[in-house]
Design a protein around this motif. Structure first.
Motif, mmCIF file in Angstrom:
data_model
loop_
_atom_site.group_PDB
_atom_site.id
_atom_site.type_symbol
_atom_site.label_atom_id
_atom_site.label_comp_id
_atom_site.label_asym_id
_atom_site.label_seq_id
_atom_site.Cartn_x
_atom_site.Cartn_y
_atom_site.Cartn_z
ATOM 1 N N CYS A 67 0.822 -1.208 0.000
ATOM 2 C CA CYS A 67 0.000 0.000 0.000
ATOM 3 C C CYS A 67 0.858 1.262 0.000
ATOM 4 N N CYS A 68 2.134 1.148 0.396
ATOM 5 C CA CYS A 68 3.026 2.306 0.421
ATOM 6 C C CYS A 68 4.009 2.309 -0.755
ATOM 7 N N ALA A 69 4.343 1.129 -1.257
ATOM 8 C CA ALA A 69 5.427 1.008 -2.226
ATOM 9 C C ALA A 69 5.000 1.269 -3.666
ATOM 10 N N VAL A 70 3.698 1.194 -3.965
ATOM 11 C CA VAL A 70 3.249 1.425 -5.332
ATOM 12 C C VAL A 70 2.094 2.409 -5.325
ATOM 13 N N ASP A 71 1.931 3.085 -6.478
ATOM 14 C CA ASP A 71 0.753 3.918 -6.666
ATOM 15 C C ASP A 71 -0.225 3.152 -7.543
ATOM 16 N N GLU A 76 -1.590 -1.287 -11.308
ATOM 17 C CA GLU A 76 -2.182 -1.704 -12.580
ATOM 18 C C GLU A 76 -1.154 -2.391 -13.469
ATOM 19 N N ARG A 77 0.083 -1.907 -13.458
ATOM 20 C CA ARG A 77 1.114 -2.549 -14.281
ATOM 21 C C ARG A 77 1.361 -3.984 -13.815
ATOM 22 N N MET A 78 1.399 -4.191 -12.490
ATOM 23 C CA MET A 78 1.610 -5.546 -11.977
ATOM 24 C C MET A 78 0.452 -6.461 -12.342
ATOM 25 N N LEU A 79 -0.772 -5.975 -12.146
ATOM 26 C CA LEU A 79 -1.943 -6.805 -12.418
ATOM 27 C C LEU A 79 -2.106 -7.064 -13.912
ATOM 28 N N SER A 80 -1.841 -6.051 -14.731
ATOM 29 C CA SER A 80 -1.955 -6.220 -16.177
ATOM 30 C C SER A 80 -0.918 -7.205 -16.697
ATOM 31 N N ARG A 81 0.237 -7.217 -16.062
ATOM 32 C CA ARG A 81 1.273 -8.186 -16.433
ATOM 33 C C ARG A 81 0.785 -9.612 -16.190
ATOM 34 N N LEU A 82 0.085 -9.816 -15.087
ATOM 35 C CA LEU A 82 -0.459 -11.137 -14.801
ATOM 36 C C LEU A 82 -1.618 -11.476 -15.731
ATOM 37 N N ALA A 83 -2.396 -10.453 -16.117
ATOM 38 C CA ALA A 83 -3.588 -10.679 -16.943
ATOM 39 C C ALA A 83 -3.289 -10.639 -18.434
ATOM 40 N N ARG A 84 -2.017 -10.715 -18.789
ATOM 41 C CA ARG A 84 -1.638 -10.612 -20.202
ATOM 42 C C ARG A 84 -2.345 -11.685 -21.031
ATOM 43 N N MET A 105 -5.322 -0.684 -0.364
ATOM 44 C CA MET A 105 -5.265 -1.771 -1.339
ATOM 45 C C MET A 105 -6.511 -1.784 -2.212
ATOM 46 N N ILE A 106 -7.664 -1.603 -1.596
ATOM 47 C CA ILE A 106 -8.923 -1.584 -2.347
ATOM 48 C C ILE A 106 -8.911 -0.449 -3.356
ATOM 49 N N ARG A 107 -8.491 0.744 -2.902
ATOM 50 C CA ARG A 107 -8.468 1.895 -3.808
ATOM 51 C C ARG A 107 -7.523 1.662 -4.982
ATOM 52 N N LEU A 108 -6.379 1.032 -4.735
ATOM 53 C CA LEU A 108 -5.416 0.777 -5.808
ATOM 54 C C LEU A 108 -6.005 -0.146 -6.870
ATOM 55 N N VAL A 109 -6.727 -1.174 -6.420
ATOM 56 C CA VAL A 109 -7.314 -2.110 -7.388
ATOM 57 C C VAL A 109 -8.471 -1.455 -8.129
ATOM 58 N N LEU A 110 -9.314 -0.717 -7.396
ATOM 59 C CA LEU A 110 -10.457 -0.067 -8.043
ATOM 60 C C LEU A 110 -10.015 0.999 -9.045
ATOM 61 N N SER A 113 -7.679 0.698 -14.689
ATOM 62 C CA SER A 113 -8.551 0.931 -15.841
ATOM 63 C C SER A 113 -8.496 -0.192 -16.876
ATOM 64 N N ASP A 114 -7.652 -1.209 -16.646
ATOM 65 C CA ASP A 114 -7.529 -2.326 -17.578
ATOM 66 C C ASP A 114 -8.845 -3.103 -17.606
ATOM 67 N N PRO A 115 -9.530 -3.179 -18.769
ATOM 68 C CA PRO A 115 -10.826 -3.873 -18.834
ATOM 69 C C PRO A 115 -10.726 -5.369 -18.580
ATOM 70 N N ARG A 116 -9.506 -5.910 -18.575
ATOM 71 C CA ARG A 116 -9.344 -7.344 -18.296
ATOM 72 C C ARG A 116 -9.406 -7.647 -16.812
ATOM 73 N N LEU A 117 -9.490 -6.596 -15.968
ATOM 74 C CA LEU A 117 -9.444 -6.760 -14.528
ATOM 75 C C LEU A 117 -10.701 -6.211 -13.873
ATOM 76 N N SER A 118 -11.109 -6.814 -12.760
ATOM 77 C CA SER A 118 -12.199 -6.268 -11.957
ATOM 78 C C SER A 118 -11.924 -6.581 -10.492
ATOM 79 N N TYR A 119 -12.383 -5.712 -9.620
ATOM 80 C CA TYR A 119 -12.196 -5.926 -8.181
ATOM 81 C C TYR A 119 -13.052 -7.116 -7.740
ATOM 82 N N GLY A 120 -12.442 -8.053 -6.997
ATOM 83 C CA GLY A 120 -13.147 -9.262 -6.603
ATOM 84 C C GLY A 120 -13.432 -9.366 -5.127
ATOM 85 N N GLY A 121 -13.133 -8.309 -4.351
ATOM 86 C CA GLY A 121 -13.464 -8.321 -2.937
ATOM 87 C C GLY A 121 -12.253 -8.423 -2.033
ATOM 88 N N LEU A 122 -12.464 -8.069 -0.749
ATOM 89 C CA LEU A 122 -11.425 -8.132 0.276
ATOM 90 C C LEU A 122 -11.743 -9.257 1.252
#
Length: 346
Positions: A67-71, A76-84, A105-110, A113-122
């Motif tokens: 929550c402190c180390a990334v904006d 999004e770059r990390m998640l998009s890399r996984l969702a390639r 963490m919730i705010r970062l995921v929400l 903007s990558d349409p391949r990703l959606s927030y799935g809950g905490l």
């Protein structure tokens, strides 16, 4: 269009059992493909080493709280890399460090903007054996519980039943009615958190049974109380009558106790009958995905509720009360209360 990959955040203070839960999901995913973001606090990635051998795709962030180390862009770059394209993942699990703030963490995921990703809950993991100690050391725990979509009360095998009953009530009250799932050794059925997409498989190739298939294995289930699937029940509901969106949203806002997950398809009877809505809930988390009916497909609602201690008759009666003979209104959107559904539609 392929449904977006849900991103599930697993949070909890140090030692609550997050990595154990994650390893259980990886080893009991009914063939699901799981991507993982592991966040260790420290220069040696112990958690990452614990899961690396069995995960389908992983990003490791060490020596700092996620929550402190990334904006938002970094997340999004990390998640998009996984969702390639080609990764073919069913879910991405973000295991935060024990020091991370789940609200951030919730705010970062929400913010992704990558349409391949959606927030799935905490999912907030709580150590039943050390709950009062953790609560005294970390007063913010009470606030974290209120942000959770599902609370996993872990290590219940280390607590006497009387104390466990008291803890369950206390945690449920602090979580503001969020479902609380008691378990030990991080055993949470993957079907409570995400849906594995069907894949083409050869019939002669051995494969792991899905949760639904396990529930249908009546003969196997008898006498197997020690198996995880025997702890849950599944209640099905089907209706050819359209469901009133306001009534359904009222039901979803006040789900029966014990219902940890709901999934399926909803028929609202919109003009032209073009729109089919896939429903997915995990604890308090709720999301609809709008698709189209296939040619020749029957227009009907088909829902499954999964949990423990559910009253099947009462649940079906409440859902049946949401059905109407004819959808009201002329535009099929505002007059039918669809705006309340569209607020939760990806």
């Amino acid at each position: 269009m392929q449904q977006p990959i849900p991103v599930v955040i697993v949070a909890g203070f140090l030692g609550s059992g997050k990595t154990t839960l994650l390893n259980h999901l990886l080893g009991n995913g009914a063939g699901a493909r799981v991507g993982v973001v592991v966040n260790d606090f420290g220069s040696i990635g112990i958690d990452a080493m614990s899961v690396a051998g069995q995960v389908d795709s992983m990003v490791e962030l060490g020596n700092g709280c996620l929550c402190c180390a990334v904006d938002a862009g970094g997340m999004e770059r990390m998640l998009s890399r996984l969702a390639r394209p080609g990764a073919d993942l069913d879910v991405i699990v973000v295991e935060s460090s024990g020091l991370a703030d789940p609200r951030v963490m919730i705010r970062l995921v929400l913010a992704c903007s990558d349409p391949r990703l959606s927030y799935g809950g905490l999912v907030e993991v709580v150590d039943a054996a050390e709950f009062e100690t953790s609560r005294a050391r970390h007063p913010e725990l009470e606030q974290h519980l209120r942000f959770a979509d599902l609370v996993v009360l872990n290590k219940t095998d280390r607590v006497e039943q009387t104390e466990l009953d008291r803890l369950h009530a206390t945690v449920g009250e602090l979580a503001g009615g969020t479902p609380v799932l008691p378990t030990s050794h991080g055993r949470v059925d993957p079907s409570l958190l995400f849906e594995a997409r069907p894949r083409t498989e050869r019939d002669d190739v051995p494969r792991q049974l899905s949760f639904d298939e396990l529930l249908r294995e009546d003969e196997h289930a008898r006498g197997c109380d020690e198996h995880m699937h025997a702890q849950y029940q599944s209640v099905e509901f089907e209706s050819d009558r359209p469901l009133d969106p306001r009534a359904l949203m009222g039901f979803l806002d006040d789900r029966p106790p014990g219902v940890y997950r709901m999934k399926g398809f909803v028929y609202f009877g919109l003009p032209g009958h073009r729109h089919k809505f896939a429903l997915h809930t995990v604890g308090n988390y709720l999301r609809f995905h709008r698709t189209r009916w296939e040619s020749g497909e029957s227009r009907r609602s088909q829902l499954v509720a999964i949990g423990t201690g559910i009253d099947p008759d009462s649940l079906r009666e409440r859902l049946e009360s949401c059905a109407v003979d004819e959808p009201g209104g002329d535009d099929g959107l505002i007059d039918n209360g669809m705006l309340s559904v569209l607020r939760f539609t990806h």
